[in-house]
Structure formats: structure tokens, C-alpha cells
Design an enzyme around this catalytic site. Structure first.
Site, mmCIF file in Angstrom:
data_model
loop_
_atom_site.group_PDB
_atom_site.id
_atom_site.type_symbol
_atom_site.label_atom_id
_atom_site.label_comp_id
_atom_site.label_asym_id
_atom_site.label_seq_id
_atom_site.Cartn_x
_atom_site.Cartn_y
_atom_site.Cartn_z
ATOM 1 N N LYS A 184 0.552 -0.890 -0.125
ATOM 2 C CA LYS A 184 -0.377 -0.269 0.003
ATOM 3 C C LYS A 184 0.670 1.531 -0.215
ATOM 4 O O LYS A 184 0.780 1.796 -0.799
ATOM 5 C CB LYS A 184 -1.117 0.274 0.859
ATOM 6 C CG LYS A 184 -1.979 -1.021 1.488
ATOM 7 C CD LYS A 184 -2.661 -0.705 2.297
ATOM 8 C CE LYS A 184 -2.539 -0.524 3.706
ATOM 9 N NZ LYS A 184 -1.845 -2.264 4.030
ATOM 10 N N ARG A 224 -10.163 0.453 8.677
ATOM 11 C CA ARG A 224 -8.871 -0.516 9.161
ATOM 12 C C ARG A 224 -10.464 -1.454 9.843
ATOM 13 O O ARG A 224 -9.961 -2.680 10.138
ATOM 14 C CB ARG A 224 -7.853 -0.267 10.010
ATOM 15 C CG ARG A 224 -6.399 -0.664 9.148
ATOM 16 C CD ARG A 224 -5.101 0.078 9.980
ATOM 17 N NE ARG A 224 -4.209 -1.159 10.049
ATOM 18 C CZ ARG A 224 -3.624 0.395 9.782
ATOM 19 N NH1 ARG A 224 -3.085 0.640 8.719
ATOM 20 N NH2 ARG A 224 -2.024 -0.704 9.328
ATOM 21 N N ARG A 271 11.638 -6.396 4.762
ATOM 22 C CA ARG A 271 11.629 -4.429 4.812
ATOM 23 C C ARG A 271 12.519 -4.324 5.698
ATOM 24 O O ARG A 271 12.935 -4.003 6.907
ATOM 25 C CB ARG A 271 9.652 -5.029 5.211
ATOM 26 C CG ARG A 271 9.290 -2.647 4.768
ATOM 27 C CD ARG A 271 7.894 -3.248 3.914
ATOM 28 N NE ARG A 271 7.329 -2.998 5.766
ATOM 29 C CZ ARG A 271 6.168 -2.521 5.495
ATOM 30 N NH1 ARG A 271 5.450 -2.824 4.292
ATOM 31 N NH2 ARG A 271 5.243 -2.753 6.387
ATOM 32 N N ARG A 320 11.667 -1.268 10.858
ATOM 33 C CA ARG A 320 10.276 -0.278 11.755
ATOM 34 C C ARG A 320 10.517 -1.449 12.920
ATOM 35 O O ARG A 320 10.246 -2.811 12.561
ATOM 36 C CB ARG A 320 9.236 -0.331 10.610
ATOM 37 C CG ARG A 320 9.360 1.178 10.320
ATOM 38 C CD ARG A 320 7.848 1.408 9.958
ATOM 39 N NE ARG A 320 7.222 0.512 10.068
ATOM 40 C CZ ARG A 320 6.088 0.201 8.729
ATOM 41 N NH1 ARG A 320 5.857 0.986 7.924
ATOM 42 N NH2 ARG A 320 4.757 -0.075 9.427
ATOM 43 N N ARG A 342 0.043 -8.135 13.675
ATOM 44 C CA ARG A 342 -0.349 -7.079 12.875
ATOM 45 C C ARG A 342 -1.450 -7.805 12.156
ATOM 46 O O ARG A 342 -2.623 -7.450 11.218
ATOM 47 C CB ARG A 342 0.415 -6.397 11.950
ATOM 48 C CG ARG A 342 0.661 -5.226 13.228
ATOM 49 C CD ARG A 342 1.492 -4.485 12.812
ATOM 50 N NE ARG A 342 1.909 -3.721 11.469
ATOM 51 C CZ ARG A 342 2.728 -3.144 9.941
ATOM 52 N NH1 ARG A 342 3.847 -3.440 10.650
ATOM 53 N NH2 ARG A 342 1.673 -2.534 9.690
HETATM 54 P P1 AMP Z 1 0.584 0.497 9.086
HETATM 55 O O1 AMP Z 1 2.017 1.916 9.195
HETATM 56 O O2 AMP Z 1 -0.428 1.287 8.158
HETATM 57 O O3 AMP Z 1 0.769 -0.650 8.899
HETATM 58 O O4 AMP Z 1 0.614 1.072 10.865
HETATM 59 C C1 AMP Z 1 1.538 1.140 12.039
HETATM 60 C C2 AMP Z 1 -0.098 1.070 13.029
HETATM 61 O O5 AMP Z 1 -0.313 1.619 13.493
HETATM 62 C C3 AMP Z 1 -1.535 -0.540 13.136
HETATM 63 O O6 AMP Z 1 -0.080 -1.414 13.271
HETATM 64 C C4 AMP Z 1 -1.530 0.385 14.301
HETATM 65 O O7 AMP Z 1 -1.233 -0.013 15.572
HETATM 66 C C5 AMP Z 1 -1.859 1.760 13.473
HETATM 67 N N1 AMP Z 1 -2.812 2.050 13.108
HETATM 68 C C6 AMP Z 1 -2.838 2.656 11.555
HETATM 69 N N2 AMP Z 1 -3.644 2.695 10.815
HETATM 70 C C7 AMP Z 1 -4.363 2.853 11.514
HETATM 71 C C8 AMP Z 1 -6.054 2.818 11.704
HETATM 72 N N3 AMP Z 1 -6.334 3.284 10.354
HETATM 73 N N4 AMP Z 1 -6.891 2.179 12.868
HETATM 74 C C9 AMP Z 1 -6.467 1.918 14.147
HETATM 75 N N5 AMP Z 1 -4.581 2.325 14.242
HETATM 76 C C10 AMP Z 1 -4.266 2.057 13.008
#
Ligand code: AMP
Length: 237
Positions: free
Chosen positions: A9, A84, A122, A155, A166
Site C-alpha cells: 500500500k 481499518r 522490509r 521498523r 498485525r
Molecule cells: P501501518 O504503517 O499502516 O501498517 O500502521 C502501523 C500501526 O499504526 C498499526 O499496526 C496500528 O497500530 C496503527 N494504525 C495505523 N492506521 C490505523 C488505523 N486506521 N486504525 C487503527 N490503528 C492504526
């Protein structure tokens, strides 16, 4: 931009930013920035982020609300990592109609085993945010960013135990949204993103979107013509 963690994404959103000249809104990046800056929000969410759990709907909804009302979002924006949960999806539809925008949902469909190997390989540039992967997108010099020479980092939430958590969260809360979008949106595109290089996947996305681009302004038009955009590996619903 919809798909499981590790589906690409972020990478595809960055291609879209270049192509459409509209901003990417990554809720994950926004939340990480709060943690980096030690804000009150950052302190409240740090534990959940570290564990790979989702943070509260109210918080991310509020962050997205504030962000999409900024001026650079007037021509449109790419939501990456949001919504999400069902509550976020409903709020997104409400927020979009509030700013006179229409959704286009791009679902990046990727095999589970591919996801695991991608995510644990990654790396990210801590300075410019460019994403690399040992298999699909290695840097020219191992461990070093091609663009600015910084030492690449892993990360914290790409560690294997966190990756599994996740993915569990994705399966439980986020994947069901596809069913929601199948009913609520007639501009849902399912793009096979398992095998091809990121540039090839982006080509499929471009093919899908070209059918609904407003020819005069270059932004996504509000007319509903998504059904016409079916292309190889892209299913329009
Ligand atoms: P990402 O970088 O999009 O994979 O997000 C990393 C982390 O941020 C996720 O594992 C969640 O802890 C939090 N997070 C990001 N976007 C959301 C969302 N829309 N709703 C809830 N938690 C989020």
C-alpha cells in the site's frame, strides 16, 4: 488503498502521489510522528503500536478529519492504512461526502506467505521514508538508502512477532471491510499484487484508474464509470 500489512500500500501510494499530484495520508505515518514528537497522543498510543494492535477509531477518525480539511487535499488524496475497521469505513464515507469527494477503493490482493517474507525483509530509510525489500526492491548497496545514503532501519512493528499480531488484527478487523465495500462502493478494484514487481502492479492500477480520470483536470471524476476499467489482474466491481 486497501490491503493487508505488507501488500504494498505504501509503495503504490507513493507512485500515485507522483502520478496524480495529490497527497498520501498514511495514518500509520501520522501516528508514528506523534510518537516521535512525544505528544500526548503519541504517549497514549505507543504501547498499542508497539504490540501491533490497532489504536482507537475515534483517534484515527479525528486525525483523518483534520488532515483532509487541509488545503493540499482539495483535489483529492490517497488514504493509506485507513479505514481499518467497520466504524472507520463508515466514518470515511461520511467524511468524503462532507468534502464533496467520491471513493475509489483499490484492494491489493497478496498471498499470505508472500506477505510474511516481504514484511520481515522490509527496511525503511529513516530520513526520506523510502521502502526497500531484500527480495523485491533491494537497495543498490545493502543497508544503504539509494537516494540519500542513510543507513536503513527495520521498523519496530516489522519484527516477526509484531508482524503476526498485525496480520491477526487485519484478518479480524480489516479484511471484512472488503465485504462492506462490495456493497457500499461501485468503484472497488481488486488488483493482484502477489507476484509482479511494484512498477507492474502500478501499471495495473493506472489502467484501472485511467477509465475514471477526469480528462480535463487530471483528477478523479465524480462520474461512475469504474465498471469500464477492468484490465489484466484488475477486477472492477
Ligand atoms: P501501518 O504503517 O499502516 O501498517 O500502521 C502501523 C500501526 O499504526 C498499526 O499496526 C496500528 O497500530 C496503527 N494504525 C495505523 N492506521 C490505523 C488505523 N486506521 N486504525 C487503527 N490503528 C492504526
Amino acid at each position: 488503498m486497501f490491503g493487508s500489512p505488507g501488500s504494498g500500500k505504501g509503495t503504490q501510494s507513493k507512485f500515485l502521489v507522483e502520478w496524480l499530484k495529490i497527497p498520501q495520508i498514511s495514518t500509520g505515518d501520522m501516528l508514528r510522528e506523534h510518537i516521535r514528537n512525544g505528544t500526548e497522543v503519541g504517549r497514549a498510543i505507543a504501547g498499542r503500536m508497539r504490540a501491533g494492535s490497532l489504536v482507537s477509531d475515534d483517534l484515527v477518525n479525528q486525525l483523518v478529519y483534520e488532515r483532509i480539511h487541509q488545503q493540499d487535499c482539495e483535489r483529492g488524496f490517497i488514504l493509506d492504512g485507513y479505514p481499518r475497521t467497520p466504524a472507520q469505513a463508515q466514518e470515511m464515507m461520511r467524511l468524503l461526502s462532507g468534502v464533496g469527494a467520491r471513493e475509489v477503493v483499490i484492494h491489493l490482493v497478496v498471498d499470505y506467505n508472500v506477505i510474511i517474507s516481504r514484511m520481515t525483509g522490509r527496511r525503511v530509510c529513516p530520513v526520506c521514508g523510502t521502502l526497500y525489500n531484500a527480495v523485491s526492491r533491494p537497495p543498490k548497496v545493502e543497508g544503504i538508502c539509494d537516494l540519500d545514503g542513510s543507513v536503513l532501519a527495520i521498523r519496530e512493528d516489522d519484527r516477526e512477532d509484531v508482524v503476526r499480531e498485525r496480520l491477526t488484527q487485519y484478518e479480524a478487523s480489516t479484511r471484512p471491510l472488503i465485504e462492506y465495500f462490495r456493497k457500499a462502493s461501485n468503484r472497488l478494484f481488486e488488483v493482484d499484487a502477489s507476484k509482479d514487481r511494484p512498477e507492474v502492479v502500478f501499471g495495473k492500477i493506472q489502467t484501472a484508474l485511467t477509465g475514471i480520470l477526469d480528462q480535463t483536470s487530471g483528477v478523479l471524476s465524480s462520474s461512475v464509470v469504474g465498471e469500464k476499467a477492468a484490465a489484466d489482474g484488475v477486477a472492477a466491481r
